[in-house]
Design a protein around this motif. Structure first.
Motif, mmCIF file in Angstrom:
data_model
loop_
_atom_site.group_PDB
_atom_site.id
_atom_site.type_symbol
_atom_site.label_atom_id
_atom_site.label_comp_id
_atom_site.label_asym_id
_atom_site.label_seq_id
_atom_site.Cartn_x
_atom_site.Cartn_y
_atom_site.Cartn_z
ATOM 1 N N LEU A 70 0.801 -1.218 0.000
ATOM 2 C CA LEU A 70 0.000 0.000 0.000
ATOM 3 C C LEU A 70 0.835 1.270 0.000
ATOM 4 O O LEU A 70 0.347 2.331 -0.391
ATOM 5 C CB LEU A 70 -0.939 0.018 1.214
ATOM 6 N N GLY A 71 2.074 1.163 0.481
ATOM 7 C CA GLY A 71 2.898 2.355 0.645
ATOM 8 C C GLY A 71 2.870 2.822 2.085
ATOM 9 O O GLY A 71 1.841 2.713 2.776
ATOM 10 N N ALA A 72 3.976 3.359 2.565
ATOM 11 C CA ALA A 72 4.082 3.787 3.962
ATOM 12 C C ALA A 72 3.087 4.892 4.291
ATOM 13 O O ALA A 72 2.479 4.904 5.368
ATOM 14 C CB ALA A 72 5.513 4.250 4.259
ATOM 15 N N THR A 73 2.892 5.826 3.356
ATOM 16 C CA THR A 73 1.973 6.945 3.620
ATOM 17 C C THR A 73 0.548 6.456 3.803
ATOM 18 O O THR A 73 -0.171 6.893 4.717
ATOM 19 C CB THR A 73 2.038 7.966 2.479
ATOM 20 N N THR A 74 0.115 5.544 2.957
ATOM 21 C CA THR A 74 -1.251 5.018 3.059
ATOM 22 C C THR A 74 -1.455 4.269 4.372
ATOM 23 O O THR A 74 -2.468 4.457 5.051
ATOM 24 C CB THR A 74 -1.549 4.093 1.872
ATOM 25 N N VAL A 75 -0.493 3.410 4.739
ATOM 26 C CA VAL A 75 -0.606 2.660 5.999
ATOM 27 C C VAL A 75 -0.606 3.621 7.186
ATOM 28 O O VAL A 75 -1.358 3.437 8.150
ATOM 29 C CB VAL A 75 0.536 1.639 6.122
ATOM 30 N N ARG A 76 0.205 4.654 7.102
ATOM 31 C CA ARG A 76 0.235 5.645 8.177
ATOM 32 C C ARG A 76 -1.130 6.311 8.333
ATOM 33 O O ARG A 76 -1.646 6.452 9.455
ATOM 34 C CB ARG A 76 1.288 6.708 7.841
ATOM 35 N N ASN A 77 -1.727 6.734 7.227
ATOM 36 C CA ASN A 77 -3.025 7.403 7.285
ATOM 37 C C ASN A 77 -4.119 6.463 7.798
ATOM 38 O O ASN A 77 -5.016 6.884 8.537
ATOM 39 C CB ASN A 77 -3.395 7.942 5.904
ATOM 40 N N LEU A 78 -4.058 5.191 7.412
ATOM 41 C CA LEU A 78 -5.012 4.214 7.931
ATOM 42 C C LEU A 78 -4.858 4.055 9.435
ATOM 43 O O LEU A 78 -5.853 3.983 10.181
ATOM 44 C CB LEU A 78 -4.813 2.864 7.243
ATOM 45 N N ALA A 79 -3.616 4.002 9.912
ATOM 46 C CA ALA A 79 -3.374 3.858 11.352
ATOM 47 C C ALA A 79 -3.925 5.053 12.116
ATOM 48 O O ALA A 79 -4.544 4.898 13.185
ATOM 49 C CB ALA A 79 -1.868 3.709 11.612
ATOM 50 N N LEU A 80 -3.735 6.257 11.596
ATOM 51 C CA LEU A 80 -4.260 7.459 12.256
ATOM 52 C C LEU A 80 -5.787 7.435 12.296
ATOM 53 O O LEU A 80 -6.406 7.740 13.325
ATOM 54 C CB LEU A 80 -3.766 8.707 11.529
ATOM 55 N N ALA A 81 -6.411 7.078 11.160
ATOM 56 C CA ALA A 81 -7.877 7.070 11.092
ATOM 57 C C ALA A 81 -8.461 6.029 12.038
ATOM 58 O O ALA A 81 -9.398 6.314 12.801
ATOM 59 C CB ALA A 81 -8.334 6.802 9.655
ATOM 60 N N PHE A 82 -7.925 4.805 12.019
ATOM 61 C CA PHE A 82 -8.449 3.752 12.890
ATOM 62 C C PHE A 82 -8.211 4.086 14.360
ATOM 63 O O PHE A 82 -9.031 3.766 15.225
ATOM 64 C CB PHE A 82 -7.806 2.411 12.544
ATOM 65 N N SER A 83 -7.072 4.720 14.662
ATOM 66 C CA SER A 83 -6.797 5.110 16.041
ATOM 67 C C SER A 83 -7.809 6.134 16.526
ATOM 68 O O SER A 83 -8.298 6.065 17.655
ATOM 69 C CB SER A 83 -5.379 5.683 16.146
ATOM 70 N N LEU A 84 -8.145 7.090 15.664
ATOM 71 C CA LEU A 84 -9.128 8.102 16.034
ATOM 72 C C LEU A 84 -10.484 7.470 16.302
ATOM 73 O O LEU A 84 -11.167 7.811 17.270
ATOM 74 C CB LEU A 84 -9.243 9.139 14.911
#
Length: 558
Positions: free
Chosen positions: A82-96
Motif C-alpha cells: 500500500l505504501g508507507a503513507t497510506t498505511v500511516r493514514n489508515l493507522a491514524l484514522a483507525f486510532s481516532l
C-alpha cells in the motif's frame, strides 16, 4: 486558504486541547512520521503493538479490490503493497475511531455521526475503482474523516455548538456553515482541512475534504466523478440512504433518492447492478461496524428503494398541503441533526460496572447496587468487563478476582495501562485474603478489596472513597469545561476587538493604525534581511533612505 497559512482561529481551537486526535498507537505513529525521513520499520513496529489495528490494516490490504494478489500477513507486507503513507493514514484514522467517545455536546448525535462516516468510507472504497489515481485505502480514509471538522466543533465548543444545532435543526448545511462562521469565525470545512494538514496528510487530501463539505449536493447539473471530492459526494449519497429511518423527513428522503439516480447515471449502471453494488456496500458496512463497534443496521437496497418511493409520495402530499396553506415548509438537509433527549445531570448517580463470571453472585451484587440507587452495568467475563469499562467509562468497577480466561487482576492491569483506566477506582472481590494475593492485587493497581460473600455494610463503606473521588473528578471536569468555554469566548472577543481597532467602522477598510503596524513590520523585515523596503524606479539605497525617513516620522507622530 493559502498553501501554508493556518488560520489563527484554528490555532486557538488546537490550543484548547479538545480537538479530536489519534491516541495510543496512532499518536506514536504520528510522532514517528512528523518528518519526511521516518523509518517504515519503526512505524510498522508501532502498529504491530496493537493487534486489532494490525488486523484492520491487513484486511484492507487484502480487500476484494485486490483480488488475485497474494495474501498479506504482516504489517511490513502491507507497507510494501500500500505504501508507507497510506498505511500511516489508515493507522491514524483507525486510532481516532478507536478512541472515540460520546462527548458533552448533547444535541450532537455521536452514534449517527460515526455510523454515517463508516458508511461513507465503505462506499467511497467501493466506488474508487471508477477513478484513476485514487486507491481504495485513500478513499476509505477520506470517507472516515470527511466531516472531522463537525466533530471538532462539537468537542471544543460543546455548549455553544449544541445550541447552534438546535437552532438550525432542519436547515441547509450552507446555513449551518454561515452560523458557524458568525459564532466561531471559522467553519467546519476549514477546521477539517487544517486538522488533516496538521496530521501530515497531503494538502490535496485536506482540500478535497473541505470541497466536499462545502458542496455536498449531487444533481444532474453537477454530477461528475473526476476527483476525490466528487467521490466523497457520491459515497455520501449512498451512506445517507443506508441511514434512512422512520423519522427521516420526506424531503430529505426525496433529495437523496434523486441524488442516487444521478450517481447511478454517472456510473452507467443498470438498476439491478447498482442495487447489487449498494447491497455489497451495506454488507461491508455492517461487517466493519462489528469490528469497530460502530452501530449499523441490516439494510437491503430494495427496502431503501421502497422508502424512497414512500418518501416521495409523502413529500408530494406535503407540497400540496403547503400550496393550500395548511403546512409550513421545512428546508431539506443531507445531514439533518437529530437532537437527543436532554440528559439529567444528577451528581448523586454514580455509575458502577460489576464484573463476575458467577451468575448468582453477579445477580446478588447488581440487585444490591441498584437498590442503593447506583447506575449499574454488568459483565459476565473479564474480557467483556474490559470492553465495557473502556466503552462506558464507569465511575467505579467492582471485579471478581477468580475468573476463567481473563482474571480480575488481568482486567486491572489492562485498564491501568490505558489513559482511561488509570483514573478509575477499582474494587476487587475475592474469597482469598492471603497476604501475598493482596500484595499482588495492590501492585496491579487495585484501590481496595472486599471479601466474598460480601457484607452490604462493608461493601458500602469500601465504596465511599471511590464515590468521593468520582464526584471530585466530575467537579474538575465541569470546572475545566467552564474554563475552556471562557477561554474560547475571550479569544473570540479579542479577535473582534483586534479587527475593530484596525478597520474603519463605516467602510470596513484598514485604518491608519493598521497602516502604521504594517509599515513597522515591513521595515523590521527589510532591516533584518537587507531586502528593499519598496520597489520602484529609484535605486535601492534611495528607497531605503526615503523609507527610513518615513518610518522615523511616523514613529515620532505616534
Amino acid at each position: 486558504m493559502s498553501r501554508r497559512t493556518i488560520p489563527v482561529e484554528f490555532e486557538e481551537l488546537k490550543d484548547s486541547g479538545n480537538l479530536p486526535s489519534p491516541a495510543g498507537v496512532g499518536l506514536r505513529v504520528l510522532e514517528i512520521t512528523r518528518t519526511d525521513d521516518y523509518s517504515a520499520e519503526d512505524m510498522g513496529e508501532a502498529i504491530m503493538s496493537d493487534p486489532a489495528l494490525t488486523g484492520r490494516i491487513l484486511e484492507l490490504a487484502n480487500s476484494a479490490e485486490r483480488a488475485g494478489q497474494e495474501s498479506i500477513t504482516t504489517v511490513s507486507g502491507a507497507i510494501m503493497r500500500l505504501g508507507a503513507t497510506t498505511v500511516r493514514n489508515l493507522a491514524l484514522a483507525f486510532s481516532l475511531v478507536s478512541e472515540r467517545e460520546a462527548g458533552s455536546c448533547r444535541p450532537f448525535d455521536y452514534e449517527r455521526y460515526w455510523s454515517l462516516c463508516l458508511a461513507r468510507a465503505v462506499a467511497a472504497k467501493a466506488i474508487s475503482v471508477e477513478i484513476e489515481n485514487i486507491t481504495p485505502e485513500e478513499a476509505y480514509v477520506a470517507g472516515l474523516l470527511g466531516e472531522i471538522g463537525i466533530l471538532a466543533l462539537a468537542s471544543v465548543h460543546s455548549e455553544r455548538y449544541g445550541r447552534l444545532l438546535v437552532e438550525y435543526e432542519g436547515r441547509s448545511l450552507g446555513s449551518i456553515r454561515d452560523a458557524e462562521l458568525a459564532a466561531f469565525d471559522i467553519d467546519h470545512p476549514t477546521i477539517g482541512e487544517c486538522m488533516l494538514r496538521d496530521w501530515g496528510l497531503p494538502e490535496s487530501f485536506g482540500a478535497a475534504v473541505a470541497d466536499f463539505c462545502v458542496k455536498r449536493a449531487v444533481t444532474p447539473v453537477t454530477a461528475r466523478l473526476e476527483s476525490l471530492a466528487d467521490l466523497l459526494r457520491f459515497a455520501d449519497v449512498i451512506a445517507s440512504a443506508l441511514l434512512f429511518g422512520e423519522d427521516s423527513p420526506p424531503e430529505h428522503v426525496t433529495e437523496v433518492g434523486e441524488s442516487l439516480d444521478c450517481v447511478r447515471d454517472v456510473l452507467a449502471y443498470e438498476a439491478p447492478e447498482f442495487d447489487r453494488m449498494c447491497d455489497a456496500i451495506s454488507h461491508e458496512w455492517r461487517s466493519w461496524g462489528e469490528r469497530l463497534e460502530i452501530t449499523t443496521r441490516d439494510v437491503r437496497f430494495s427496502r431503501v428503494r421502497k422508502e424512497i418511493a414512500e418518501g416521495r409520495e409523502r413529500y408530494a402530499e406535503e407540497k400540496r398541503a403547503r400550496a393550500t396553506g395548511r403546512a409550513t415548509r421545512r428546508k431539506p438537509t443531507l445531514l439533518p441533526p437529530e437532537p437527543r433527549s436532554p440528559v439529567v445531570d444528577d451528581e448523586e448517580r454514580i455509575s458502577i460496572l460489576a464484573v463476575d463470571d458467577d451468575p448468582v453472585s453477579l445477580r446478588i451484587l447488581v440487585r444490591f447496587l441498584r437498590r442503593a440507587r447506583f447506575d449499574v452495568t454488568m459483565a459476565r467475563s473479564g474480557k467483556e468487563g474490559l470492553k465495557k469499562a473502556l466503552q462506558e467509562k464507569p465511575d467505579l468497577i467492582i471485579v471478581d478476582y477468580e475468573m476463567p480466561g481473563m482474571s480480575g487482576l488481568d482486567v486491572v492491569k489492562a485498564l491501568r495501562r490505558s489513559s482511561l483506566g488509570s483514573s478509575l477506582y477499582i474494587l476487587l472481590l475475592t474469597g482469598n485474603d492471603e497476604d501475598e494475593l493482596l500484595v499482588d492485587a495492590f501492585d496491579a493497581g487495585v484501590d481496595d478489596f472486599v471479601n466474598k460473600p460480601f457484607q452490604p455494610r462493608v461493601l458500602t463503606a469500601r465504596m465511599q472513597a471511590g464515590i468521593r473521588i468520582a464526584r471530585l473528578q466530575r467537579k474538575v471536569d465541569r470546572d475545566r469545561r467552564t474554563i475552556l468555554k471562557q477561554l474560547a469566548e475571550k479569544n473570540a472577543l479579542n479577535r473582534k476587538l483586534r479587527t475593530a481597532s484596525l478597520t474603519d467602522s463605516l467602510t470596513g477598510l484598514a485604518n491608519r493604525r493598521h497602516a502604521m503596524n504594517r509599515i513597522e513590520t515591513e521595515w523590521m523585515s527589510s532591516e533584518r534581511t537587507g531586502s528593499p523596503f519598496s520597489r520602484g524606479n529609484g535605486t535601492h539605497s534611495l528607497c531605503r533612505a526615503k523609507a527610513a525617513g518615513i518610518f522615523r516620522k511616523t514613529v515620532n507622530l505616534r
